[in-house]
Design a protein around this motif. Sequence first.
Motif, PDB file in Angstrom:
ATOM      1  N   MET A  57       0.844  -1.180   0.000  1.00 30.08           N
ATOM      2  CA  MET A  57       0.000   0.000   0.000  1.00 30.08           C
ATOM      3  C   MET A  57       0.886   1.239   0.000  1.00 30.08           C
ATOM      4  N   SER A  58       0.512   2.204  -0.809  1.00 32.09           N
ATOM      5  CA  SER A  58       1.318   3.404  -0.970  1.00 32.09           C
ATOM      6  C   SER A  58       0.396   4.617  -1.089  1.00 32.09           C
ATOM      7  N   PRO A  59      -0.136   5.107   0.047  1.00 34.95           N
ATOM      8  CA  PRO A  59      -1.100   6.208  -0.031  1.00 34.95           C
ATOM      9  C   PRO A  59      -0.480   7.511  -0.528  1.00 34.95           C
ATOM     10  N   THR A  60      -1.201   8.187  -1.396  1.00 33.24           N
ATOM     11  CA  THR A  60      -0.772   9.477  -1.919  1.00 33.24           C
ATOM     12  C   THR A  60      -1.122  10.571  -0.924  1.00 33.24           C
ATOM     13  N   VAL A  61      -0.144  11.398  -0.591  1.00 30.13           N
ATOM     14  CA  VAL A  61      -0.373  12.540   0.287  1.00 30.13           C
ATOM     15  C   VAL A  61      -0.917  13.698  -0.546  1.00 30.13           C
ATOM     16  N   PHE A  62      -0.241  14.010  -1.654  1.00 32.27           N
ATOM     17  CA  PHE A  62      -0.710  15.023  -2.593  1.00 32.27           C
ATOM     18  C   PHE A  62       0.101  14.917  -3.873  1.00 32.27           C
ATOM     19  N   ARG A  63      -0.340  15.643  -4.881  1.00 31.15           N
ATOM     20  CA  ARG A  63       0.370  15.734  -6.155  1.00 31.15           C
ATOM     21  C   ARG A  63       0.763  17.186  -6.388  1.00 31.15           C
ATOM     22  N   TYR A  64       1.917  17.343  -7.009  1.00 35.93           N
ATOM     23  CA  TYR A  64       2.429  18.660  -7.368  1.00 35.93           C
ATOM     24  C   TYR A  64       3.040  18.516  -8.753  1.00 35.93           C
ATOM     25  N   LYS A  65       2.501  19.269  -9.706  1.00 37.22           N
ATOM     26  CA  LYS A  65       2.928  19.136 -11.105  1.00 37.22           C
ATOM     27  C   LYS A  65       2.852  17.664 -11.493  1.00 37.22           C
ATOM     28  N   SER A  66       3.954  17.078 -11.979  1.00 41.27           N
ATOM     29  CA  SER A  66       3.936  15.665 -12.383  1.00 41.27           C
ATOM     30  C   SER A  66       4.453  14.748 -11.279  1.00 41.27           C
ATOM     31  N   TYR A  67       4.570  15.259 -10.053  1.00 38.90           N
ATOM     32  CA  TYR A  67       5.151  14.507  -8.946  1.00 38.90           C
ATOM     33  C   TYR A  67       4.074  14.001  -7.998  1.00 38.90           C
ATOM     34  N   ARG A  68       4.277  12.795  -7.529  1.00 31.59           N
ATOM     35  CA  ARG A  68       3.384  12.194  -6.539  1.00 31.59           C
ATOM     36  C   ARG A  68       4.146  12.080  -5.221  1.00 31.59           C
ATOM     37  N   PHE A  69       3.603  12.652  -4.162  1.00 33.60           N
ATOM     38  CA  PHE A  69       4.180  12.570  -2.821  1.00 33.60           C
ATOM     39  C   PHE A  69       3.414  11.484  -2.082  1.00 33.60           C
ATOM     40  N   HIS A  70       4.130  10.505  -1.538  1.00 33.99           N
ATOM     41  CA  HIS A  70       3.442   9.355  -0.953  1.00 33.99           C
ATOM     42  C   HIS A  70       4.296   8.667   0.104  1.00 33.99           C
ATOM     43  N   PHE A  71       3.660   7.720   0.805  1.00 34.28           N
ATOM     44  CA  PHE A  71       4.320   6.864   1.797  1.00 34.28           C
ATOM     45  C   PHE A  71       4.224   5.426   1.330  1.00 34.28           C
ATOM     46  N   PHE A  72       5.112   4.592   1.850  1.00 30.97           N
ATOM     47  CA  PHE A  72       4.959   3.148   1.764  1.00 30.97           C
ATOM     48  C   PHE A  72       4.516   2.686   3.141  1.00 30.97           C
ATOM     49  N   SER A  73       3.470   1.883   3.188  1.00 29.46           N
ATOM     50  CA  SER A  73       2.890   1.504   4.473  1.00 29.46           C
ATOM     51  C   SER A  73       3.780   0.598   5.314  1.00 29.46           C
ATOM     52  N   ARG A  74       4.606  -0.184   4.705  1.00 27.84           N
ATOM     53  CA  ARG A  74       5.434  -1.134   5.456  1.00 27.84           C
ATOM     54  C   ARG A  74       6.907  -0.799   5.253  1.00 27.84           C
ATOM     55  N   GLU A  75       7.312   0.280   5.876  1.00 26.00           N
ATOM     56  CA  GLU A  75       8.681   0.732   5.725  1.00 26.00           C
ATOM     57  C   GLU A  75       9.186   1.223   7.065  1.00 26.00           C
ATOM     58  N   GLU A  76      10.354   1.782   7.078  1.00 21.48           N
ATOM     59  CA  GLU A  76      10.968   2.231   8.321  1.00 21.48           C
ATOM     60  C   GLU A  76      10.118   3.263   9.057  1.00 21.48           C
ATOM     61  N   GLU A  77      10.366   3.378  10.361  1.00 24.67           N
ATOM     62  CA  GLU A  77       9.550   4.243  11.212  1.00 24.67           C
ATOM     63  C   GLU A  77       9.940   5.711  11.154  1.00 24.67           C
ATOM     64  N   ARG A  78      11.179   6.024  10.764  1.00 23.99           N
ATOM     65  CA  ARG A  78      11.594   7.428  10.703  1.00 23.99           C
ATOM     66  C   ARG A  78      10.731   8.177   9.686  1.00 23.99           C
ATOM     67  N   MET A  79      10.204   9.310  10.087  1.00 26.58           N
ATOM     68  CA  MET A  79       9.262  10.051   9.268  1.00 26.58           C
ATOM     69  C   MET A  79       9.926  10.556   7.981  1.00 26.58           C
ATOM     70  N   HIS A  80       9.291  10.246   6.852  1.00 24.73           N
ATOM     71  CA  HIS A  80       9.822  10.631   5.547  1.00 24.73           C
ATOM     72  C   HIS A  80       8.702  10.608   4.519  1.00 24.73           C
ATOM     73  N   VAL A  81       8.993  11.144   3.342  1.00 24.16           N
ATOM     74  CA  VAL A  81       8.039  11.114   2.245  1.00 24.16           C
ATOM     75  C   VAL A  81       8.790  10.760   0.961  1.00 24.16           C
ATOM     76  N   HIS A  82       8.142   9.971   0.114  1.00 23.07           N
ATOM     77  CA  HIS A  82       8.677   9.615  -1.196  1.00 23.07           C
ATOM     78  C   HIS A  82       8.047  10.528  -2.243  1.00 23.07           C
ATOM     79  N   VAL A  83       8.820  10.818  -3.286  1.00 23.97           N
ATOM     80  CA  VAL A  83       8.334  11.621  -4.405  1.00 23.97           C
ATOM     81  C   VAL A  83       8.700  10.870  -5.679  1.00 23.97           C
ATOM     82  N   THR A  84       7.703  10.621  -6.519  1.00 23.10           N
ATOM     83  CA  THR A  84       7.972   9.914  -7.770  1.00 23.10           C
ATOM     84  C   THR A  84       7.397  10.687  -8.956  1.00 23.10           C
ATOM     85  N   SER A  85       8.054  10.503 -10.094  1.00 22.80           N
ATOM     86  CA  SER A  85       7.584  11.044 -11.367  1.00 22.80           C
ATOM     87  C   SER A  85       8.121  10.132 -12.457  1.00 22.80           C
ATOM     88  N   GLU A  86       7.797  10.439 -13.688  1.00 20.29           N
ATOM     89  CA  GLU A  86       8.315   9.617 -14.781  1.00 20.29           C
ATOM     90  C   GLU A  86       9.830   9.759 -14.924  1.00 20.29           C
TER      91      GLU A  86
END
Length: 80
Positions: free
Chosen positions: A1-30
């Motif tokens: 599971m990878s819930p989207t926090v928000f989108r900005y331009k062509s970027y998706r800001f999201h989390f991975f549900s089963r990952e490390e506990e330290r607070m962070h955010v992933h950003v993906t695009s093409e």
Amino acid sequence: MSPTVFRYKSYRFHFFSREEERMHVHVTSENGEAKFWLEPEIALAVNHGLSPREIRELQSVVETQRDEIIQYWHDHFGSG
């Protein structure tokens, strides 16, 4: 599971549900992906394929949206 926090331009800001506990955010695009730590301060953790200009812009977005991202983190993971 990878819930989207928000989108900005062509970027998706999201989390991975089963990952490390330290607070962070992933950003993906093409073009690639990055990971930013949110604590103790906002910092780039990983970059795969994004340009220095994109990283600067994305870090600025994370800084601007930090409170929203942290609230979403707490809502999703049930902490805080």
